[in-house]
Design an enzyme around this catalytic site. Structure first.
Site: not given
Ligand code: FE
Lengths: 233, 196
Positions: A105, A144, A154, A157, A159
C-alpha cells in the site's frame, strides 16, 4: 412519510468479536447494541454521486501514473449495486483503495518489504449510473503479510466504501478474487457467516473483459432494502 | 426479487489515502473533511473533539469517524427531509485519528437544531477501525441541552447509567465552543452503540 430501512442482517455480517482476528478482542463492543427506531436522522444521509468523481478517479491505472504505466495485471471491476428487494441503487458513490501488484500500500504505515510502484496510487472512486451499474479500471492487487498470526497473508482484495441512499445503508466491505487459496486461511474473510462468504468473492467475467487490455471481474453489492412500514412524521 | 446483504468487512489500517487523503497529505482530493462549515455558515460554530479508546484504554490511531447532522434549523440536506432546503449546509464530516499526536479526532461544524418536536439536538456518528468487522453507530448529544435531553426519545431508550456516554461536555477555549466526546469501545465507560 418516508420509508425506513430493513435492519442489518446479522446472519450476513460478521460478529464484532471474532477471536481468530486478534484485533477484534479489544475493539469490539461488549454490551448488546441498543435498538433504535429509525427517524429522519437515519433515513437521510450524505448525498454523493457522479459529481464527486473526477476525470481519472475511476481509472487507477492512470490516476497515480508518473512517467510510465503501473506494473501488474490490468483488470476491470464492474457490477451492480442493488438493495435487498432487487432495486438498483442509482447515482451513489463508491470509494475504493487497495495494494499494488506487489501487495504494498502507499500508506505511510505499511511496513511490508515489497516495492512501491511509482506509477500506482491505489485509491479511486466511481459512482453508479441510473441502473445501479459501476465500473473502474485498476491493477490486480497482490497478497500481503500481516501480523495476526505466524505466516498470515491477506488474500488479494480491494476495499470498497459505499453510502447508498441513507446513513443506515452505509457499508464498508472488501472484494476478493475467485479461486484464491488464501481465502480459506484468512480470519477476516472467515469471520463472515459461512453462507454469506461467497457474496464477497467477485466472479471472473469474460463479458466485461476488454480484448487486449484488461480482464474483467464482476462484483455485485447488495445494500439494505426498504421496509413497507413508512416512518411517521 | 429478494437479495441478501453484502457482508461488512473491516476498514483495515490503510484507509487514509483512499478515504481521508487530504487530511493525511496524499495526492487525491477528499470528498469529505473534518471541517463541515463554509464561509458565512448560518448557526453557532462549534468544535467537537475526542479520542477513541480500546479495551485497554489505549487511544486508537487508526480509526475513522463520520458524522451526519442537521443544520442549525434542524433540517437535513437530503430529499427525504421534505421540509424545504436547509441552509446550504451539507452536514457530513469525516476524519481519521492518525494525524494528531494524541490520536484525537475533531470536527469544525455548527450546532444542529432539534430535528423534530421532543427531540434533543444530536449528531449521528459512525465509528470504523481496524479490528472492527462492522461499523458502529452512536450519537453525540450536548451537555448544555440538559432539558431537551430529558425528553429525547432515543436517549430515553438508553439505560440511565449509560446515557452519559452519549453526552459531549461543553467547554470554551479562546472564544470557541468545544465539545469533548470520547468513544470507549469497552470497559466501564463503554459507549452506547445502536442497532438501527
Ligand atoms: Fe487491505
Amino acid at each position: 412519510m418516508a420509508d425506513v430501512f430493513k435492519p442489518r442482517d446479522w446472519s450476513s455480517h460478521p460478529a464484532y468479536l471474532s477471536p481468530d482476528y486478534k484485533s477484534t478482542a479489544l475493539r469490539s463492543p461488549t454490551k448488546p447494541l441498543i435498538p433504535l427506531t429509525q427517524s429522519l436522522s437515519e433515513i437521510t444521509g450524505p448525498v454523493y454521486g457522479q459529481e464527486s468523481v473526477g476525470p481519472l478517479d475511476a481509472d487507477l491505472t492512470k490516476n497515480g501514473a508518473g512517467t510510465g504505466e503501473p506494473l501488474g495485471e490490468r483488470i476491470i471491476v464492474t457490477g451492480q449495486v442493488l438493495d435487498e428487494d432487487g432495486r438498483p441503487v442509482p447515482d451513489t458513490l463508491i470509494e475504493v483503495w487497495q495494494a499494488n501488484a506487489a501487495g504494498r500500500y502507499v500508506h505511510a504505515a505499511d511496513q511490508h518489504d515489497a516495492p512501491l510502484d511509482p506509477n500506482f496510487f491505489g485509491g479511486g472512486r466511481c459512482a453508479t449510473n441510473a441502473e445501479g451499474w459501476y465500473a473502474f479500471r485498476t491493477i490486480k492487487p497482490g497478497a500481503y503479510p500481516w501480523g495476526n498470526h505466524l505466516n498470515a497473508w491477506r488474500p488479494n482484495h480491494i476495499h470498497f466504501s459505499l453510502f447508498g441512499p441513507s446513513f443506515a445503508t452505509r457499508l464498508i466491505t472488501q472484494m476478493y478474487f475467485p479461486s484464491d487459496p488464501l481465502l480459506e486461511l484468512d480470519p477476516i474473510f472467515l469471520a463472515t457467516p459461512e453462507g454469506a462468504r461467497d457474496r464477497l468473492v467477485a466472479d471472473f467475467s469474460m463479458e466485461s473483459t476488454e480484448a487486449g487490455i484488461a480482464l474483467g471481474y464482476r462484483f455485485d453489492i447488495v445494500l439494505r432494502g426498504r421496509n413497507e412500514t413508512p416512518m411517521d412524521s | 426479487m429478494t437479495k441478501k446483504q453484502t457482508p461488512s468487512q473491516t476498514i483495515g489500517p490503510f484507509f487514509a489515502y483512499g478515504l481521508t487523503p487530504e487530511q493525511y497529505d496524499y495526492n487525491l482530493n477528499s470528498v469529505a473533511m473534518p471541517q463541515l462549515t463554509g464561509e458565512n455558515q448560518e448557526g453557532t460554530a462549534i468544535r467537537i473533539e475526542g479520542q477513541v479508546f480500546d479495551g485497554e484504554g489505549a487511544a486508537v490511531g487508526d480509526a475513522m469517524i463520520e458524522i451526519w447532522q442537521a443544520d442549525t434549523a434542524g433540517r437535513y440536506a437530503h430529499p427525504s427531509d421534505n421540509r424545504g432546503s436547509n441552509t446550504g449546509f451539507k452536514g457530513f464530516g469525516r476524519v481519521g485519528t492518525g494525524t494528531d499526536p494524541e490520536q484525537r479526532f475533531f470536527f469544525e461544524t455548527v450546532k444542529p437544531g432539534a430535528v423534530g418536536q421532543g427531540q434533543a439536538p444530536h449528531i449521528n456518528v459512525i465509528v470504523f477501525m481496524r479490528g472492527m468487522l462492522n461499523h458502529a453507530y452512536t450519537r453525540i448529544y450536548f451537555s448544555d441541552e440538559a432539558e431537551a435531553n430529558t425528553t429525547d426519545p432515543v436517549l430515553a431508550t438508553v439505560p440511565a447509567e449509560r446515557r452519559g456516554t452519549l453526552i459531549a461536555e461543553r467547554d470554551t477555549r479562546k472564544g470557541t465552543t468545544v465539545y469533548r466526546f470520547d468513544i470507549h469501545m469497552q470497559g466501564p465507560k463503554e459507549t452506547v452503540f445502536f442497532d438501527l
